[in-house]
Design an enzyme around this catalytic site. Structure first.
Site, PDB file in Angstrom:
ATOM      1  N   LYS A  14     -53.913 -14.664   4.723  1.00 48.25           N
ATOM      2  CA  LYS A  14     -55.366 -14.748   4.534  1.00 48.25           C
ATOM      3  C   LYS A  14     -55.940 -16.002   5.174  1.00 48.25           C
ATOM      4  CE  LYS A  14     -54.927 -14.770   0.006  1.00 48.25           C
ATOM      5  NZ  LYS A  14     -53.483 -14.605  -0.218  1.00 48.25           N
ATOM      6  N   ARG A  89     -59.456 -14.109  -7.940  1.00 45.12           N
ATOM      7  CA  ARG A  89     -58.022 -13.859  -8.074  1.00 45.12           C
ATOM      8  C   ARG A  89     -57.709 -13.115  -9.357  1.00 45.12           C
ATOM      9  NH1 ARG A  89     -55.685 -18.002  -4.442  1.00 45.12           N
ATOM     10  NH2 ARG A  89     -53.451 -17.673  -4.316  1.00 45.12           N
ATOM     11  N   ARG A 128     -42.923 -21.967   5.676  1.00 43.44           N
ATOM     12  CA  ARG A 128     -44.211 -22.563   6.041  1.00 43.44           C
ATOM     13  C   ARG A 128     -44.166 -24.092   5.985  1.00 43.44           C
ATOM     14  NH1 ARG A 128     -49.417 -19.960   3.167  1.00 43.44           N
ATOM     15  NH2 ARG A 128     -48.703 -21.007   1.276  1.00 43.44           N
ATOM     16  N   ARG A 161     -45.487 -27.280   1.173  1.00 45.54           N
ATOM     17  CA  ARG A 161     -46.271 -27.276  -0.055  1.00 45.54           C
ATOM     18  C   ARG A 161     -45.324 -27.169  -1.240  1.00 45.54           C
ATOM     19  NH1 ARG A 161     -51.087 -22.895   0.484  1.00 45.54           N
ATOM     20  NH2 ARG A 161     -50.459 -22.509  -1.662  1.00 45.54           N
ATOM     21  N   ARG A 172     -45.648 -17.157  -8.339  1.00 47.28           N
ATOM     22  CA  ARG A 172     -46.924 -16.810  -7.682  1.00 47.28           C
ATOM     23  C   ARG A 172     -47.003 -15.318  -7.396  1.00 47.28           C
ATOM     24  NH1 ARG A 172     -46.816 -20.470  -2.688  1.00 47.28           N
ATOM     25  NH2 ARG A 172     -48.856 -19.621  -2.189  1.00 47.28           N
TER      26      ARG A 172
HETATM   27  P1  AMP Z   1     -53.476 -20.593  -2.229  1.00 50.31           P
HETATM   28  O1  AMP Z   1     -53.631 -21.729  -1.282  1.00 50.31           O
HETATM   29  O2  AMP Z   1     -54.548 -19.552  -2.073  1.00 50.31           O
HETATM   30  O3  AMP Z   1     -52.095 -19.997  -2.203  1.00 50.31           O
HETATM   31  O4  AMP Z   1     -53.671 -21.184  -3.699  1.00 50.31           O
HETATM   32  C1  AMP Z   1     -52.812 -22.178  -4.204  1.00 50.31           C
HETATM   33  C2  AMP Z   1     -52.939 -22.275  -5.716  1.00 50.31           C
HETATM   34  O5  AMP Z   1     -54.275 -22.664  -6.071  1.00 50.31           O
HETATM   35  C3  AMP Z   1     -52.706 -20.995  -6.502  1.00 50.31           C
HETATM   36  O6  AMP Z   1     -51.342 -20.725  -6.696  1.00 50.31           O
HETATM   37  C4  AMP Z   1     -53.429 -21.311  -7.799  1.00 50.31           C
HETATM   38  O7  AMP Z   1     -52.684 -22.226  -8.591  1.00 50.31           O
HETATM   39  C5  AMP Z   1     -54.664 -22.059  -7.295  1.00 50.31           C
HETATM   40  N1  AMP Z   1     -55.783 -21.133  -7.033  1.00 50.31           N
HETATM   41  C6  AMP Z   1     -56.281 -20.779  -5.814  1.00 50.31           C
HETATM   42  N2  AMP Z   1     -57.312 -19.927  -5.955  1.00 50.31           N
HETATM   43  C7  AMP Z   1     -57.473 -19.734  -7.285  1.00 50.31           C
HETATM   44  C8  AMP Z   1     -58.365 -18.963  -8.075  1.00 50.31           C
HETATM   45  N3  AMP Z   1     -59.316 -18.181  -7.538  1.00 50.31           N
HETATM   46  N4  AMP Z   1     -58.247 -19.015  -9.427  1.00 50.31           N
HETATM   47  C9  AMP Z   1     -57.315 -19.790 -10.007  1.00 50.31           C
HETATM   48  N5  AMP Z   1     -56.434 -20.536  -9.326  1.00 50.31           N
HETATM   49  C10 AMP Z   1     -56.506 -20.518  -7.973  1.00 50.31           C
END
Ligand code: AMP
Length: 215
Positions: A14, A89, A128, A161, A172
């Site tokens: 994404k 989410r 990554r 990360r 996740r």
């Molecule tokens: P991402 O970079 O999209 O993989 O997001 C990394 C982390 O941020 C996720 O595993 C969640 O802990 C948190 N996160 C991102 N977006 C959301 C969301 N919409 N609601 C809650 N936590 C989020």
């Protein structure tokens, strides 16, 4: 003007696809994970609260993320269109987003569900690497840097990360299945909904996506 929403499992691409689309379509990328990571790095009070949830691969509570994304969606920078990635989410966030958009006469032109097989997601996430200086992304196997551990763009140091470690990735993916995947039912019947097979390489997926949103 176009407003897009991208959703799908972690590692599906994404962020990468959103970045390319923003560049070519002149849109603003609103990636919830990036916004949260910035808050953590800046040690804001929201960032400090969010940090432990993120490191464990759990969702940050809705009460923290909703306000953060709302101010960005409604900001002037998004007047020319935005790509929302990583929000919503879960269904509760989707309902809040719908209301926010309706109240402000904003519509989603494309709701894109990206999907790929779990072994593909795992391979993408575990390899990554990101630049600690400019944020550019590499992959150990698919797009390695010229010199190991060093960013090709700015010579910054590459890092993994914390939540891309295998034990956190499985959490996740579980959170995705239980909380985010139900968004398929929530959005699936809408006219703006499209599904994209994101198992091919970045370039192929991008050309499919670009054709769809330019159609
Ligand atoms: P991402 O970079 O999209 O993989 O997001 C990394 C982390 O941020 C996720 O595993 C969640 O802990 C948190 N996160 C991102 N977006 C959301 C969301 N919409 N609601 C809650 N936590 C989020």
């Amino acid at each position: 003007m176009k407003n897009l929403l991208l959703f799908g499992p972690p590692g599906v691409g994404k962020g990468t696809q959103g970045e390319h689309l923003c560049r070519d379509l002149g849109l603003v990328q609103l990636a919830m994970g990036d916004i949260l990571r910035e808050a953590v790095a800046n040690e804001t009070s929201l960032g400090l609260e969010a940090k432990a949830f993120m490191e464990q691969g759990k969702l940050v509570p809705d009460s923290l993320v909703v306000g953060m994304i709302q101010s960005r969606i409604l900001s002037l920078e998004c007047e020319q269109g935005f790509i929302l990635d990583g929000f919503p989410r879960n269904v509760a966030q989707a309902e809040i987003l719908d209301k926010m958009l309706l109240d402000n006469s904003i519509q989603l032109d494309f709701i894109v569900f990206m999907d790929a097989a779990e072994d593909t997601l795992l391979a993408r996430l575990t390899g990554r690497m990101l630049c600690s200086s400019c944020g550019f992304g590499f992959h150990r196997h698919y797009s390695p840097p010229s010199v190991e551990g060093v960013c090709d763009k700015c010579s910054g140091e590459l890092y993994q990360r914390k939540d891309d470690r295998e034990e956190v990735i499985s959490e996740r993916l579980e959170v995705y299945k239980q909380q985010t995947k139900p968004l398929l039912d929530y959005y699936g019947a809408r006219e703006a909904f499209i599904k994209v097979d994101a198992s091919a390489d970045t370039k192929e997926v991008y050309s499919v996506l670009l054709n769809l949103v330019n159609a």
